[in-house]
Enzyme design. Sequence first.
Site, PDB file in Angstrom:
ATOM      1  N   CYS A  37     -20.030  38.432  37.664  1.00 31.60           N
ATOM      2  CA  CYS A  37     -20.011  36.774  37.934  1.00 31.60           C
ATOM      3  C   CYS A  37     -21.412  36.247  37.579  1.00 31.60           C
ATOM      4  O   CYS A  37     -22.372  37.045  37.415  1.00 31.60           O
ATOM      5  CB  CYS A  37     -19.527  36.635  39.521  1.00 31.60           C
ATOM      6  SG  CYS A  37     -19.647  34.898  40.081  1.00 31.60           S
ATOM      7  N   TYR A  57     -19.411  28.244  46.427  1.00 34.57           N
ATOM      8  CA  TYR A  57     -17.969  28.340  46.939  1.00 34.57           C
ATOM      9  C   TYR A  57     -17.714  28.475  48.537  1.00 34.57           C
ATOM     10  O   TYR A  57     -16.802  28.074  49.115  1.00 34.57           O
ATOM     11  CB  TYR A  57     -17.309  29.755  46.162  1.00 34.57           C
ATOM     12  CG  TYR A  57     -17.068  29.591  44.795  1.00 34.57           C
ATOM     13  CD1 TYR A  57     -15.676  29.176  44.402  1.00 34.57           C
ATOM     14  CD2 TYR A  57     -18.071  30.102  43.999  1.00 34.57           C
ATOM     15  CE1 TYR A  57     -15.555  29.094  43.024  1.00 34.57           C
ATOM     16  CE2 TYR A  57     -17.827  30.105  42.755  1.00 34.57           C
ATOM     17  CZ  TYR A  57     -16.402  29.352  42.223  1.00 34.57           C
ATOM     18  OH  TYR A  57     -16.425  29.285  41.027  1.00 34.57           O
ATOM     19  N   ARG A  78      -3.743  26.367  36.066  1.00 35.95           N
ATOM     20  CA  ARG A  78      -4.913  26.088  37.043  1.00 35.95           C
ATOM     21  C   ARG A  78      -4.635  24.686  37.699  1.00 35.95           C
ATOM     22  O   ARG A  78      -5.131  24.623  38.887  1.00 35.95           O
ATOM     23  CB  ARG A  78      -6.250  26.064  36.281  1.00 35.95           C
ATOM     24  CG  ARG A  78      -7.615  25.829  36.985  1.00 35.95           C
ATOM     25  CD  ARG A  78      -8.625  25.895  36.057  1.00 35.95           C
ATOM     26  NE  ARG A  78      -9.784  25.472  36.961  1.00 35.95           N
ATOM     27  CZ  ARG A  78     -11.224  25.612  36.389  1.00 35.95           C
ATOM     28  NH1 ARG A  78     -11.454  25.734  35.252  1.00 35.95           N
ATOM     29  NH2 ARG A  78     -12.007  25.183  37.118  1.00 35.95           N
ATOM     30  N   HIS A 124     -17.575  35.314  45.225  1.00 37.14           N
ATOM     31  CA  HIS A 124     -17.410  33.938  45.438  1.00 37.14           C
ATOM     32  C   HIS A 124     -17.522  33.871  46.824  1.00 37.14           C
ATOM     33  O   HIS A 124     -17.109  32.586  47.632  1.00 37.14           O
ATOM     34  CB  HIS A 124     -16.134  33.319  44.798  1.00 37.14           C
ATOM     35  CG  HIS A 124     -16.026  33.102  43.380  1.00 37.14           C
ATOM     36  ND1 HIS A 124     -15.149  32.536  42.701  1.00 37.14           N
ATOM     37  CD2 HIS A 124     -16.896  33.438  42.544  1.00 37.14           C
ATOM     38  CE1 HIS A 124     -15.225  32.403  41.349  1.00 37.14           C
ATOM     39  NE2 HIS A 124     -16.546  32.974  41.079  1.00 37.14           N
ATOM     40  N   ASN A 126     -11.240  35.754  36.787  1.00 36.72           N
ATOM     41  CA  ASN A 126     -10.924  35.454  38.044  1.00 36.72           C
ATOM     42  C   ASN A 126      -9.540  35.665  38.808  1.00 36.72           C
ATOM     43  O   ASN A 126      -8.502  35.593  38.110  1.00 36.72           O
ATOM     44  CB  ASN A 126     -11.605  34.009  38.468  1.00 36.72           C
ATOM     45  CG  ASN A 126     -13.062  33.916  38.506  1.00 36.72           C
ATOM     46  OD1 ASN A 126     -13.630  34.556  38.989  1.00 36.72           O
ATOM     47  ND2 ASN A 126     -13.590  32.803  37.952  1.00 36.72           N
TER      48      ASN A 126
END
Length: 417
Positions: free
Chosen positions: A164, A241, A90, A194, A144
């Site tokens: 989500c 987002y 990540r 998102h 995700n």
Amino acid sequence: MKLTVVGGGSTYTPELVDGFARLRDTLPVAELVLVDPAADRLELIGGLSRRIFARQGHDCRVTTTTELEAGVDGADAVLLQLRVGGQAARNDDETWPLACGCVGQETTGAGGLAKALRTVPVVLDIAERVRKVSPGAWIVDFTNPVGIITRALLAHGHRAVGLCNVAIGFQRRFARLLGVPAEQITLDHAGLNHLTWVRGVRLGGRDVLPELLERHAEEFAADLRLPAGLLRDLGVVPSYYLRYYYAHDEMVRKQRTAPSRAAEVAALESELLALYADPALDEKPELLDRRGGAYYSEAAVALTASLLNDTGDVQVVNARNDGTLPFLADDAVIEVPARVSAAGAAPEPVEPLEPLFAGLVAHVSAYEDLALRAALHGGRRRVFDALLAHPLVGQSALAEDLTTRLLAHNRAYLDWA
């Protein structure tokens, strides 16, 4: 009822367990299995989970295992919350795109594509193994990028729904501001995972979004890191987002001078694991709220209960489009209110998306289709195509540079690279 959490060693898991314990009348879980390759973390999370259930007077049996087939055998539902490559991968997703002047984010832009490429094959392998030992089990995906992962699962015939926490977070926030129970609030929430906008907030059949924006636009804007005037002009509350689209260059500047979110989460996880090791701890600690995933447990309980109990109620989930947004392919996965039953999630009719929003949704949905092709079939050209199609990239030289960097950082996870 037996539930299995794949990625059960996550520091998120106590949030989920807390929901199972508190909401046992909605979802009576008799056995919870936590599956994770990290045996040391499983021991900590499993112990805390048993104490949380005990504190709530719930006699749920909690077991842990590193073996997937053993964990999913006989499960009624399997919840996926895994992270291929952990926080280190990540951190890469959130940093190397910045060198190209692009946002570094784990689900949006080039970093999001990298995560999809690593994750889709792993999730599909898990789903196939679930189907062999528990063919009737539902798969609830919280991993995700949810939209792309859910699209992959549905394309391969799996019984799956994506989840989500953005919508439930907005619902709870609006309810608090209005001083009413959350159950009285329904959202006109539409778009892709998102990439959504709340276009209406209904209380007793009346849309109260205009007054919420009138009173609280500055507060919403501060959290979203967008101008309050933009929210008032649009007349909506966008997912946070959307700041990566509406304020891309500003976000890049800020990311270049601040620690990555992955670094922050890694530090939080170390603190959380130390807390979880305390045998006196029998509830989720307040620190967990800073980890993210607020209301994840309530959303997961509601969705799983509806799938298993055939309730037919309406929830915001990620499901197959099937004409709901007519400008998208039927097999696109959208995030809208859907009626959830034992047959799955069927999107409710939605008001046509305004061109300002529909154009971006169509653009990102096309990217998601190309991203899934790259994840399924590999190849540098497919990665390049997906990046070139992304609205945050869109330039050939930039897409070439990002492709090279993406592959360099992810070769250990891509058997074709």
